[in-house]
Scaffold this motif. Structure first.
Motif, PDB file in Angstrom:
ATOM      1  N   GLY A 187       3.810  40.838  40.368  1.00 48.41           N
ATOM      2  CA  GLY A 187       4.849  42.001  40.188  1.00 48.41           C
ATOM      3  C   GLY A 187       6.101  41.305  39.812  1.00 48.41           C
ATOM      4  O   GLY A 187       7.066  41.857  38.788  1.00 48.41           O
ATOM      5  N   GLY A 188       6.506  40.398  40.380  1.00 45.20           N
ATOM      6  CA  GLY A 188       7.796  39.705  40.302  1.00 45.20           C
ATOM      7  C   GLY A 188       7.853  38.964  38.781  1.00 45.20           C
ATOM      8  O   GLY A 188       9.197  39.292  38.303  1.00 45.20           O
ATOM      9  N   HIS A 189       6.872  38.397  38.539  1.00 41.44           N
ATOM     10  CA  HIS A 189       6.869  37.375  37.283  1.00 41.44           C
ATOM     11  C   HIS A 189       6.854  38.501  36.344  1.00 41.44           C
ATOM     12  O   HIS A 189       7.384  38.133  35.184  1.00 41.44           O
ATOM     13  CB  HIS A 189       5.705  36.504  37.491  1.00 41.44           C
ATOM     14  CG  HIS A 189       6.066  35.329  38.049  1.00 41.44           C
ATOM     15  ND1 HIS A 189       6.252  35.315  39.399  1.00 41.44           N
ATOM     16  CD2 HIS A 189       6.070  34.059  37.684  1.00 41.44           C
ATOM     17  CE1 HIS A 189       6.193  34.061  39.607  1.00 41.44           C
ATOM     18  NE2 HIS A 189       6.287  33.175  38.657  1.00 41.44           N
ATOM     19  N   ARG A 219       1.156  39.172  49.113  1.00 46.35           N
ATOM     20  CA  ARG A 219       1.882  38.024  48.744  1.00 46.35           C
ATOM     21  C   ARG A 219       1.463  37.874  47.254  1.00 46.35           C
ATOM     22  O   ARG A 219       2.317  37.440  46.420  1.00 46.35           O
ATOM     23  CB  ARG A 219       1.682  36.608  49.518  1.00 46.35           C
ATOM     24  CG  ARG A 219       2.384  35.711  48.942  1.00 46.35           C
ATOM     25  CD  ARG A 219       2.165  34.262  49.930  1.00 46.35           C
ATOM     26  NE  ARG A 219       3.378  33.428  49.896  1.00 46.35           N
ATOM     27  CZ  ARG A 219       4.088  33.182  50.754  1.00 46.35           C
ATOM     28  NH1 ARG A 219       3.910  33.756  52.036  1.00 46.35           N
ATOM     29  NH2 ARG A 219       5.156  32.101  50.379  1.00 46.35           N
ATOM     30  N   THR A 273       8.171  41.364  36.093  1.00 44.64           N
ATOM     31  CA  THR A 273       9.646  41.911  36.146  1.00 44.64           C
ATOM     32  C   THR A 273      10.435  40.955  35.327  1.00 44.64           C
ATOM     33  O   THR A 273      11.196  41.255  34.593  1.00 44.64           O
ATOM     34  CB  THR A 273      10.297  42.343  37.455  1.00 44.64           C
ATOM     35  OG1 THR A 273       9.256  43.275  38.210  1.00 44.64           O
ATOM     36  CG2 THR A 273      11.443  42.772  37.340  1.00 44.64           C
ATOM     37  N   ARG A 274      10.442  39.704  35.782  1.00 45.29           N
ATOM     38  CA  ARG A 274      11.256  38.605  35.075  1.00 45.29           C
ATOM     39  C   ARG A 274      10.917  38.337  33.554  1.00 45.29           C
ATOM     40  O   ARG A 274      11.971  38.259  32.797  1.00 45.29           O
ATOM     41  CB  ARG A 274      10.835  37.203  35.931  1.00 45.29           C
ATOM     42  CG  ARG A 274      11.603  36.956  37.207  1.00 45.29           C
ATOM     43  CD  ARG A 274      11.304  35.569  37.531  1.00 45.29           C
ATOM     44  NE  ARG A 274      11.504  35.708  38.868  1.00 45.29           N
ATOM     45  CZ  ARG A 274      10.292  35.438  39.845  1.00 45.29           C
ATOM     46  NH1 ARG A 274       9.343  35.654  39.373  1.00 45.29           N
ATOM     47  NH2 ARG A 274      10.784  35.626  41.208  1.00 45.29           N
ATOM     48  N   GLY A 300       2.556  40.621  44.774  1.00 47.06           N
ATOM     49  CA  GLY A 300       4.105  40.719  44.886  1.00 47.06           C
ATOM     50  C   GLY A 300       4.527  39.771  43.827  1.00 47.06           C
ATOM     51  O   GLY A 300       5.275  39.721  43.031  1.00 47.06           O
ATOM     52  N   ALA A 301       3.668  38.599  43.865  1.00 50.57           N
ATOM     53  CA  ALA A 301       4.279  37.327  42.833  1.00 50.57           C
ATOM     54  C   ALA A 301       3.855  37.977  41.563  1.00 50.57           C
ATOM     55  O   ALA A 301       4.707  37.517  40.622  1.00 50.57           O
ATOM     56  CB  ALA A 301       3.560  36.007  43.190  1.00 50.57           C
TER      57      ALA A 301
END
Length: 71
Positions: free
Chosen positions: A52-54, A46, A56-57, A49-50
């Motif tokens: 990596g998501g940030h 989790r 990407t944003r 992933g957070a």
């Protein structure tokens, strides 16, 4: 993952250092403590992933800004 199996190579040479710095920046912004030994495999999915998501944003926002400046 063994070092011999790493297939994700940056398109721009030398970008891996900047991406690594961005990873640590985003982790600190989210309040996620980074591993001292540099091994991220013991962290929760989790959390990684957070991060990596940030990342990407941020990269998408940067690309949008650059594309908007061209037109």
């Amino acid at each position: 993952m063994a070092l011999g199996q790493k297939r994700n190579q940056p398109v721009v040479t030398g970008a891996s250092k900047a991406l690594d710095q961005l990873k640590y920046e985003v982790a600190s912004e989210l309040g996620i403590s980074t591993p001292q030994d540099g091994y991220w495999g013991t962290m929760a999915t989790r959390d990684t992933g957070a991060i990596g998501g940030h990342i990407t944003r941020k990269l998408v926002a940067l690309a949008e800004q650059q594309l908007a400046g061209r037109s």
